[in-house]
Scaffold this motif. Structure first.
Motif, short mmCIF file in Angstrom:
data_model
loop_
_atom_site.label_atom_id
_atom_site.label_comp_id
_atom_site.label_asym_id
_atom_site.label_seq_id
_atom_site.Cartn_x
_atom_site.Cartn_y
_atom_site.Cartn_z
N PRO A 52 0.78 -1.44 0.02
CA PRO A 52 -0.16 -0.05 0.05
C PRO A 52 0.60 1.21 -0.06
O PRO A 52 0.47 2.16 -0.52
N GLU A 53 1.96 1.25 0.76
CA GLU A 53 2.71 2.66 0.86
C GLU A 53 3.35 3.02 -0.70
O GLU A 53 3.40 3.98 -1.06
N PHE A 110 0.70 4.34 -2.64
CA PHE A 110 0.69 5.76 -2.35
C PHE A 110 1.77 6.73 -2.81
O PHE A 110 1.29 7.75 -3.58
N ASP A 111 2.74 6.15 -2.95
CA ASP A 111 3.85 6.96 -3.79
C ASP A 111 3.59 7.03 -4.94
O ASP A 111 3.87 8.13 -5.85
N VAL A 153 -4.15 13.48 -4.77
CA VAL A 153 -3.55 12.04 -4.37
C VAL A 153 -4.65 10.96 -4.03
O VAL A 153 -4.47 9.85 -4.29
N PHE A 181 -5.05 7.62 -5.73
CA PHE A 181 -4.61 6.57 -4.77
C PHE A 181 -5.94 5.59 -4.84
O PHE A 181 -5.73 4.22 -4.72
N ALA A 241 -5.32 1.74 -5.82
CA ALA A 241 -5.82 0.69 -4.69
C ALA A 241 -6.60 -0.35 -5.32
O ALA A 241 -6.49 -1.32 -5.09
#
Lengths: 74, 74, 74, 74, 74, 74
Positions: free
Chosen positions: A12-13, A16-17, A58, A62, A66
């Motif tokens: 997930p991180e 997000f980036d 964002v 995202f 996702a």
């Protein structure tokens, strides 16, 4: 090499980036001049509403990333 | 440890808190200076439209988190 | 007791009210001072664009709540 | 009788009207004073950006209503 | 030949370019005068908030394109 | 005859035109006076941010129309 080879990320991180990268790339495609973008940075980096607007972009990207990753479930 | 190990939460309320965290993290990634962000806080915390804008970002992120958790339907 | 035990509601109207609650809770989490929020109320309650912005946040949250409830279809 | 008994409509056009109703109801829940809302009407009804913002809220609500009705596909 | 024969693209990067095209085409349909659009370019290309707004539109369109392509999985 | 008999279109381009129609119809329902809308046209047609906002509404409506048509995937 493409700047966007895939929407799939390991975590997930990282997703997000990638959402941040997508948000910035759309700006870069509209204003390709690196110096012009650098000059504007103090304008938005020190303005609360500008930062909130950027956070909204964002969030929208995202959501796409996702979903592409099935929300990194299992 | 990642700041975003998973989108899965136990409860809707925790999911809402995660949506807030996502919204703030995007701001932090754009303006990493803690002092700069602290200086801006009175600007948006006392402005109705700024708060509404912030609530919209949370709503967009909450949609992602809620869907990741299948809306916490048992 | 959680302020958000579930996204499930009996009726669409209750779902709409929950969407309003979510919208306001995000504001409250950003500005927890009840007096500060009360002072801002005349600002947005008498400004057409502020009300439209607030309605947009409700719409985004209502989409989440509606989907959680499978749009209250049978 | 609820003001929102169901998200189901017979036709796309009725669904669009329901999206407008949802958009206005969120405003009414925030500013319940009919006179106050009437005073603001000239402000937004004669401002292009205000009307575009209002149209965006309707678009977001229409998406919810359209999905609830499976896009009115037979 | 249609300017939009399909939403299907070979790669995510082409999908992102299509999202930009959709965003610009909506502007062009509202203001068809090429000279008028060219005159406005310095206004938004040198304004941080304008660029963020433009990036948000691209994000919304990219979501549609990405979903149309099943996120370019497999 | 309804102005919106269906969300189904033959092609993506027709779907995009329908998204524009939906965006304008929401404005028309809020400001039904044709002359009033005509007077505002120079305001937004020559303002970059106004055009970007309008493009965002089209993007949101296009998402609905595209999904209704299963993204025109044969």
């Amino acid at each position: 090499m493409s700047w966007l080879p895939s929407l799939i990320t390991h975590t997930p991180e990282e997703g997000f980036d990638l959402a941040i990268k997508l948000s910035r790339m759309a700006v870069k495609k509209t204003q390709p001049d690196d110096d012009a973008r650098a000059r504007m940075r103090p304008d938005y980096a020190n303005n609360a509403d500008s930062l909130t607007m950027a956070s909204h972009v964002v969030a929208t990207n995202f959501r796409t990333v996702a979903q592409a990753n099935n929300f990194w479930k299992s």
